[in-house]
Design a protein around this motif. Structure first.
Motif, PDB file in Angstrom:
ATOM      1  N   MET A   1      40.860 -38.203 136.555  1.00 27.12           N
ATOM      2  CA  MET A   1      41.397 -37.138 136.119  1.00 27.12           C
ATOM      3  C   MET A   1      42.524 -36.864 135.216  1.00 27.12           C
ATOM      4  O   MET A   1      43.830 -37.283 135.835  1.00 27.12           O
ATOM      5  CB  MET A   1      41.617 -36.305 137.420  1.00 27.12           C
TER       6      MET A   1
ATOM      7  N   ALA B   1      46.245 -26.638 134.917  1.00 23.68           N
ATOM      8  CA  ALA B   1      47.489 -25.561 135.204  1.00 23.68           C
ATOM      9  C   ALA B   1      47.373 -25.331 136.785  1.00 23.68           C
ATOM     10  O   ALA B   1      46.629 -25.096 137.330  1.00 23.68           O
ATOM     11  CB  ALA B   1      47.064 -24.250 134.485  1.00 23.68           C
TER      12      ALA B   1
ATOM     13  N   LEU C   1      41.668 -32.700 141.902  1.00 18.72           N
ATOM     14  CA  LEU C   1      41.936 -34.035 142.428  1.00 18.72           C
ATOM     15  C   LEU C   1      41.894 -34.216 143.868  1.00 18.72           C
ATOM     16  O   LEU C   1      41.006 -34.866 144.472  1.00 18.72           O
ATOM     17  CB  LEU C   1      43.091 -34.534 141.842  1.00 18.72           C
TER      18      LEU C   1
ATOM     19  N   GLY D   1      43.514 -40.518 139.756  1.00 21.95           N
ATOM     20  CA  GLY D   1      44.805 -39.500 139.484  1.00 21.95           C
ATOM     21  C   GLY D   1      45.724 -39.972 138.211  1.00 21.95           C
ATOM     22  O   GLY D   1      46.080 -40.945 138.305  1.00 21.95           O
TER      23      GLY D   1
ATOM     24  N   ALA E   1      49.677 -38.928 136.787  1.00 17.90           N
ATOM     25  CA  ALA E   1      50.832 -37.841 137.380  1.00 17.90           C
ATOM     26  C   ALA E   1      52.033 -38.113 136.378  1.00 17.90           C
ATOM     27  O   ALA E   1      52.139 -39.148 135.897  1.00 17.90           O
ATOM     28  CB  ALA E   1      51.232 -38.215 138.723  1.00 17.90           C
TER      29      ALA E   1
HETATM   30  O1  C5P Z   1      50.275 -32.341 141.129  1.00 18.15           O
HETATM   31  P1  C5P Z   1      50.230 -32.830 139.697  1.00 18.15           P
HETATM   32  O2  C5P Z   1      49.703 -31.905 138.573  1.00 18.15           O
HETATM   33  O3  C5P Z   1      51.111 -33.778 139.095  1.00 18.15           O
HETATM   34  O4  C5P Z   1      49.007 -33.981 139.700  1.00 18.15           O
HETATM   35  C1  C5P Z   1      48.316 -34.381 138.698  1.00 18.15           C
HETATM   36  C2  C5P Z   1      47.011 -35.062 139.065  1.00 18.15           C
HETATM   37  O5  C5P Z   1      46.393 -34.161 139.610  1.00 18.15           O
HETATM   38  C3  C5P Z   1      46.324 -35.117 137.688  1.00 18.15           C
HETATM   39  O6  C5P Z   1      45.099 -36.389 137.887  1.00 18.15           O
HETATM   40  C4  C5P Z   1      45.368 -33.855 137.399  1.00 18.15           C
HETATM   41  O7  C5P Z   1      44.217 -33.993 136.574  1.00 18.15           O
HETATM   42  C5  C5P Z   1      45.092 -33.468 138.841  1.00 18.15           C
HETATM   43  N1  C5P Z   1      45.301 -31.913 139.284  1.00 18.15           N
HETATM   44  C6  C5P Z   1      43.862 -31.427 139.612  1.00 18.15           C
HETATM   45  N2  C5P Z   1      43.925 -29.906 139.743  1.00 18.15           N
HETATM   46  C7  C5P Z   1      45.353 -29.267 139.728  1.00 18.15           C
HETATM   47  C8  C5P Z   1      46.441 -29.977 139.164  1.00 18.15           C
HETATM   48  C9  C5P Z   1      46.373 -31.391 139.111  1.00 18.15           C
HETATM   49  O8  C5P Z   1      42.960 -31.747 139.576  1.00 18.15           O
HETATM   50  N3  C5P Z   1      45.229 -28.012 139.978  1.00 18.15           N
END
Ligand code: C5P
Length: 257
Positions: free
Chosen positions: A93, A98, A129, A182, A184
């Motif tokens: 990911m 958003a 994620l 993931g 970050a």
């Molecule tokens: O919590 P944060 O946005 O920092 O986490 C980043 C990771 O989580 C990335 O891998 C992003 O693709 C994934 N993510 C997600 N769904 C969300 C927010 C972030 O899959 N709503």
């Protein structure tokens, strides 16, 4: 280059940044260019993988050899990633998703008015994620009869992706991807925040970027530390996003072997 260590594997990569509509012409978005996700897709193709690239609002040309699914919003990205993940060995990911979207999307362009503007009310988006990790955890439990140990069902060798032999009623759709990665972006307390995030989201690897100093967003270079679920870490010095991508695939290939 020249490695074929992902041959027979299906990997899913999300890239770019989601847009959450306010009205037909306006959205809430972010600065993600999709460069890192596209580098991940290209390098995975080069290493022999079957690649599904879920691209959110990326203007880059399609990487040769990848299946590209274009999406706009977080909810569309979620549907595309979860569908592709059913047949995937690994999901990465890299997209900037958003965290919130407007509660209402106006069907018509919101007009300027002399009165004070209406505030835009936001609601939380799904965390894709975390959801991937949760789906996998639940299915592993179902397969193992609740003792937490995952045994691959007979007939589902690496990369077959067909779920043959899976106990359909216990865990519909197969066991889920074996490796979940993931990304970050952190501005402070990079390692501590990264560790907490890895645990919270239930992923196997978390690639933590330090944001700022002209790194990460929209630039060809990146620097990161990859945290592993076992508590390890791998430093990736500043360099092309392709190099970072190759280190991620090295770690994924190790875990799939
Ligand atoms: O919590 P944060 O946005 O920092 O986490 C980043 C990771 O989580 C990335 O891998 C992003 O693709 C994934 N993510 C997600 N769904 C969300 C927010 C972030 O899959 N709503």
């Amino acid at each position: 280059g020249g490695r074929e260590d992902l041959a027979g594997r299906h990997v899913v990569v999300s890239a770019g940044g989601t847009r959450e509509a306010i009205d037909p012409v306006r959205f809430i978005g972010n600065r993600s260019s999709g460069l890192q996700g596209y580098a991940l897709a290209r390098t995975a193709v080069a290493r022999g993988a079957e690649v599904t690239l879920v691209a959110a609002n990326v203007t880059l040309p399609d990487p040769a050899g990848a299946k590209v699914v274009r999406v706009e919003s977080a909810r569309q990205l979620r549907d595309a990633v979860l569908a592709a993940a059913e047949h995937a060995d690994a999901v990465v990911m890299a997209a900037a998703v958003a965290d919130f979207r407007p509660v209402r999307q106006s069907d018509t362009k919101i007009k300027k008015s002399s009165a004070e503007p209406d505030p835009i009310q936001l609601v939380k988006n799904p965390d894709i994620l975390a959801e991937l990790g949760e789906i996998r955890r639940a299915r592993r439990e179902a397969y193992a009869g609740g003792d937490g140990a995952y045994e691959a069902p007979a007939g589902r060798g690496p990369g077959t992706g067909d779920g043959a032999g899976a106990p359909e009623e216990a865990a519909p759709g197969g066991p889920g991807p074996r490796v979940i990665v993931g990304f970050a972006a952190e501005t402070d307390d990079v390692l501590a925040n990264g560790r907490a995030k890895l645990r919270r989201k239930g992923c196997d690897l978390l690639v933590v970027n330090q944001v700022g100093e002209n790194l990460a967003f929209g630039t060809p270079d990146n620097a990161a530390v990859v945290l592993t679920a076992e508590g390890g870490s791998v430093d990736i010095p500043r360099g092309p996003k392709e190099d970072l991508a190759d280190v991620v695939w090295d770690l994924v290939a190790q875990r799939l072997a």
